[in-house]
Structure formats: C-alpha cells, structure tokens
Design a protein around this motif. Structure first.
Motif, mmCIF file in Angstrom:
data_model
loop_
_atom_site.group_PDB
_atom_site.id
_atom_site.type_symbol
_atom_site.label_atom_id
_atom_site.label_comp_id
_atom_site.label_asym_id
_atom_site.label_seq_id
_atom_site.Cartn_x
_atom_site.Cartn_y
_atom_site.Cartn_z
ATOM 1 N N PHE A 126 0.826 -1.207 0.000
ATOM 2 C CA PHE A 126 0.000 0.000 0.000
ATOM 3 C C PHE A 126 0.865 1.264 0.000
ATOM 4 O O PHE A 126 0.496 2.278 -0.589
ATOM 5 C CB PHE A 126 -0.933 -0.003 1.217
ATOM 6 C CG PHE A 126 -2.048 -1.000 1.117
ATOM 7 C CD1 PHE A 126 -2.594 -1.327 -0.115
ATOM 8 C CD2 PHE A 126 -2.560 -1.622 2.243
ATOM 9 C CE1 PHE A 126 -3.630 -2.247 -0.223
ATOM 10 C CE2 PHE A 126 -3.586 -2.536 2.154
ATOM 11 C CZ PHE A 126 -4.122 -2.856 0.906
ATOM 12 N N ALA A 127 2.009 1.193 0.661
ATOM 13 C CA ALA A 127 2.925 2.343 0.648
ATOM 14 C C ALA A 127 3.419 2.603 -0.774
ATOM 15 O O ALA A 127 3.528 3.759 -1.209
ATOM 16 C CB ALA A 127 4.105 2.092 1.584
ATOM 17 N N TYR A 128 3.705 1.519 -1.509
ATOM 18 C CA TYR A 128 4.110 1.667 -2.904
ATOM 19 C C TYR A 128 2.961 2.248 -3.741
ATOM 20 O O TYR A 128 3.186 3.036 -4.662
ATOM 21 C CB TYR A 128 4.550 0.329 -3.485
ATOM 22 C CG TYR A 128 5.870 -0.161 -2.947
ATOM 23 C CD1 TYR A 128 6.955 0.695 -2.824
ATOM 24 C CD2 TYR A 128 6.037 -1.486 -2.558
ATOM 25 C CE1 TYR A 128 8.171 0.255 -2.326
ATOM 26 C CE2 TYR A 128 7.259 -1.949 -2.059
ATOM 27 C CZ TYR A 128 8.317 -1.065 -1.945
ATOM 28 O OH TYR A 128 9.526 -1.507 -1.455
ATOM 29 N N ALA A 129 1.735 1.834 -3.418
ATOM 30 C CA ALA A 129 0.574 2.349 -4.151
ATOM 31 C C ALA A 129 0.424 3.855 -3.939
ATOM 32 O O ALA A 129 0.122 4.602 -4.883
ATOM 33 C CB ALA A 129 -0.696 1.620 -3.700
ATOM 34 N N ILE A 130 0.639 4.308 -2.708
ATOM 35 C CA ILE A 130 0.568 5.743 -2.417
ATOM 36 C C ILE A 130 1.660 6.498 -3.168
ATOM 37 O O ILE A 130 1.427 7.555 -3.757
ATOM 38 C CB ILE A 130 0.697 5.990 -0.897
ATOM 39 C CG1 ILE A 130 -0.536 5.458 -0.164
ATOM 40 C CG2 ILE A 130 0.874 7.473 -0.610
ATOM 41 C CD1 ILE A 130 -1.821 6.177 -0.506
ATOM 42 N N LEU A 139 -6.638 6.535 2.676
ATOM 43 C CA LEU A 139 -6.492 5.799 1.418
ATOM 44 C C LEU A 139 -5.438 4.713 1.619
ATOM 45 O O LEU A 139 -4.287 5.006 1.951
ATOM 46 C CB LEU A 139 -6.067 6.757 0.303
ATOM 47 C CG LEU A 139 -6.112 6.236 -1.131
ATOM 48 C CD1 LEU A 139 -7.547 5.938 -1.542
ATOM 49 C CD2 LEU A 139 -5.502 7.242 -2.092
ATOM 50 N N PHE A 140 -5.849 3.456 1.409
ATOM 51 C CA PHE A 140 -4.933 2.316 1.585
ATOM 52 C C PHE A 140 -4.274 2.320 2.963
ATOM 53 O O PHE A 140 -3.111 1.955 3.121
ATOM 54 C CB PHE A 140 -3.838 2.315 0.505
ATOM 55 C CG PHE A 140 -4.360 2.271 -0.896
ATOM 56 C CD1 PHE A 140 -5.307 1.332 -1.282
ATOM 57 C CD2 PHE A 140 -3.893 3.174 -1.850
ATOM 58 C CE1 PHE A 140 -5.780 1.289 -2.579
ATOM 59 C CE2 PHE A 140 -4.370 3.136 -3.148
ATOM 60 C CZ PHE A 140 -5.315 2.194 -3.515
ATOM 61 N N LEU A 150 6.275 8.366 -12.611
ATOM 62 C CA LEU A 150 6.437 7.133 -11.834
ATOM 63 C C LEU A 150 7.907 6.815 -11.589
ATOM 64 O O LEU A 150 8.276 6.346 -10.511
ATOM 65 C CB LEU A 150 5.753 5.966 -12.559
ATOM 66 C CG LEU A 150 4.226 6.036 -12.653
ATOM 67 C CD1 LEU A 150 3.688 4.889 -13.500
ATOM 68 C CD2 LEU A 150 3.603 6.008 -11.256
ATOM 69 N N LEU A 151 8.732 7.077 -12.588
ATOM 70 C CA LEU A 151 10.164 6.817 -12.428
ATOM 71 C C LEU A 151 10.766 7.728 -11.369
ATOM 72 O O LEU A 151 11.634 7.310 -10.592
ATOM 73 C CB LEU A 151 10.874 7.027 -13.766
ATOM 74 C CG LEU A 151 12.313 6.531 -13.869
ATOM 75 C CD1 LEU A 151 12.366 5.016 -13.730
ATOM 76 C CD2 LEU A 151 12.931 6.946 -15.201
ATOM 77 N N GLN A 152 10.302 8.966 -11.305
ATOM 78 C CA GLN A 152 10.830 9.925 -10.345
ATOM 79 C C GLN A 152 10.368 9.640 -8.916
ATOM 80 O O GLN A 152 10.929 10.184 -7.967
ATOM 81 C CB GLN A 152 10.409 11.348 -10.730
ATOM 82 C CG GLN A 152 11.018 11.859 -12.012
ATOM 83 C CD GLN A 152 12.490 12.190 -11.869
ATOM 84 O OE1 GLN A 152 13.340 11.332 -12.034
ATOM 85 N NE2 GLN A 152 12.790 13.435 -11.557
ATOM 86 N N THR A 153 9.330 8.824 -8.756
ATOM 87 C CA THR A 153 8.819 8.519 -7.413
ATOM 88 C C THR A 153 9.075 7.056 -7.053
ATOM 89 O O THR A 153 9.868 6.761 -6.164
ATOM 90 C CB THR A 153 7.318 8.839 -7.331
ATOM 91 O OG1 THR A 153 6.625 8.189 -8.419
ATOM 92 C CG2 THR A 153 7.078 10.324 -7.418
ATOM 93 N N LEU A 154 8.429 6.150 -7.761
ATOM 94 C CA LEU A 154 8.633 4.725 -7.474
ATOM 95 C C LEU A 154 10.066 4.298 -7.746
ATOM 96 O O LEU A 154 10.638 3.499 -6.998
ATOM 97 C CB LEU A 154 7.671 3.882 -8.319
ATOM 98 C CG LEU A 154 6.251 3.712 -7.787
ATOM 99 C CD1 LEU A 154 5.398 2.939 -8.790
ATOM 100 C CD2 LEU A 154 6.250 3.010 -6.442
ATOM 101 N N GLY A 155 10.642 4.806 -8.835
ATOM 102 C CA GLY A 155 12.010 4.433 -9.174
ATOM 103 C C GLY A 155 12.976 4.810 -8.078
ATOM 104 O O GLY A 155 13.869 4.036 -7.706
#
Length: 286
Positions: free
Chosen positions: A5-9, A132-133, A249-254
């Motif tokens: 869920f942390a990854y989803a946020i 949320l999540f 997404l790359l700048q955050t999840l990456g």
C-alpha cells in the motif's frame, strides 16, 4: 501488505507528478510541432502560474478561480506576443531557444527577487487528507489528479476528434500542403502558441499545492518537459501523456525501489533505452 500500500501511495504521487508534467509538456510539444518554435520559457510560465496561485488563491475557491482566469489570459497574451516577436526568427531554432531562454531567466529572477527567494507554500481550497490504503493522502492532490486527467482527456479528444485537431494535425504533417488547401497556418501556429502558454500558466496555478513556487522549479519543469517531448514524439499528445506518466512514476517509485547509487542515473538510463528502441521521434499526433 502495508508495504504494498505504501508503494501504491507513492505510485499515486508519481501519477499526480506525471499528469502535471504532461499538462505543461503537451503545450510545449504542440508549440514545437505546430508552430516550429523552440520555446524554452515553458518552465518559467509554470513557475509564474504557481506564484500567481500562491498570491491570489489564498486557499479559497474564489481566489483560485480568479488566479486561474488571470493566469489563462496572461499566458495567452504571452503566447500571442511570442508569436509576433519570434516571427523574424522563423526556422532559426537556436536563436528562438536563446531568445525564449533569456526571457525566461530574466522573468524567473524577477519573480525570485520579488518573493524573497524562498520556497513558498500554496494553500489548497480543500485542505486536509483522506484515508487511502491505510494512509492519509492530501485531498487536493486527488482533486488535481482528477482535473489533470480530465484535461488530458479533453486534449486527446480535441486533437483526435475535432475539426481544430484535424487542422493542427495537418499543419504538423505538412505545413506547405496545409497552406495550399487554404488553412491559415500562421493563425493556427499563433493560436497553438497562445493556447500552450495559457495551459502552462493555468497548470501552475492549480498545481501550486502539488509542486509549489520555489527557485529552480522552472528549470526542473522545463528539463522534464523537454524529455517528455523528445520521448513522446514531436506533436504527439498521446506520446507525451505516456512519457509524462512514465517520468512521474520513475521519479517517485524508481527512487523508492532503486539502490541509492543508481537513483541519479534512472531517468537518463530509461531515456537512452527508449531512444535506442525508438530512434524516429518526430512523431505524428497520435
């Protein structure tokens, strides 16, 4: 499960950032693809809108509406002025880039001086967070995602389905042939320039609570927008949308998933892979 869920946020943050970049870069890709102008002041237009949102919006809906209207009109006026001033530089991309970048630097310095040179916090009309999540997520960020997604949908529909979009696509594909069929290409180019600049300032107003006014924001937005334009394909709205979401997404999840030593190279590596896989980037509107 909590980690997922942390990854989803974080992914949601990346989506918000990507959509913000798309709204700025979409105007830039049309200006470059239709008007054939290398407009390097787009990041400063966003920054000006963010400062305008901080100054006028003041956390209220009335202020936000006023800032949005003023921003849209001011951006359109800047675009119209650029269309006139840059006409003698038609086809001279280096000169266009230098002229617009010089103006952008001067404007950014004036804004920084006038506001004290410190990062500023723009208040959102909907403060607070929603669950949320299993986490609390800023309400305005969710609203911004919805508004930006709506703008993206409208832009795609205009380019794909409308008479205006068909005219814009014709000018991108073959300006001389479009002119031969009676299309007033100069007027189309000026209109696209005005609309693209107005969009950048407007996004700055409504996106200020997400990416607020601060020194250097203009450079970041411009750099990432240029990457999105190149990767997405010149004049391609769909390509810009896909590239912008990917960059966000790359700048955050990456950053969250990659080893710390590789983080500074993520975007460059991803861009290199795309360029190698897709060498022809002078895209048609898609």
């Amino acid at each position: 499960m909590d980690g997922i869920f942390a990854y989803a946020i974080t992914g949601l943050d990346g989506l918000a950032y990507g959509l913000l970049l798309f709204c700025v870069a979409s105007g830039l890709t049309l200006i470059w693809g239709v008007a054939d102008i290398l407009q390097l002041g787009h990041g400063t237009l966003y920054l000006a809108g963010a400062y305008l949102g901080w100054w006028l919006a003041d956390g209220g809906w009335g202020g936000l509406a006023a800032a949005t209207a003023v921003g849209a009109l001011a951006g359109a006026a800047v675009g119209g002025l650029l269309a006139i001033c840059l006409r003698p530089l038609t086809g001279r991309h280096l000169d266009q880039g230098l002229a617009t970048l010089g103006g952008a630097f001067v404007t950014a310095d004036l804004l920084t001086t006038a506001t004290g040179g410190q990062p500023l916090r723009a208040e959102a009309p909907l403060p607070g967070s929603v669950p949320l999540f299993g986490h609390l997520y800023p309400t305005w960020r969710l609203v911004f995602i919805g508004v930006a997604a709506g703008l993206a949908t409208i832009l795609v529909l205009i380019v794909d389905r409308s008479t205006v979009g068909a005219t814009v696509r014709a000018v991108v594909d073959d300006e001389q042939m479009a002119a031969a069929t009676g299309i007033r290409t100069r007027l189309v180019q000026a209109g696209v320039l005005a609309a693209g600049c107005a969009l950048a300032v407007t996004v700055g107003v409504i996106g200020a609570p997400v990416l607020g006014p601060a020194p250097g924001v203009d450079t970041t937005v411009l750099t990432l927008s240029l990457i999105i334009v190149v990767v997405g394909g010149l004049g391609s709205i769909r390509g810009a949308l896909l590239a912008a979401v990917g960059v966000g997404l790359l700048q955050t999840l990456g950053v969250l998933l990659a080893p710390a030593a590789l983080v500074p190279f993520l975007l460059a590596a991803a861009m290199l892979i795309v360029l190698v896989a897709r060498p022809t980037l002078h895209g048609r509107p898609a």
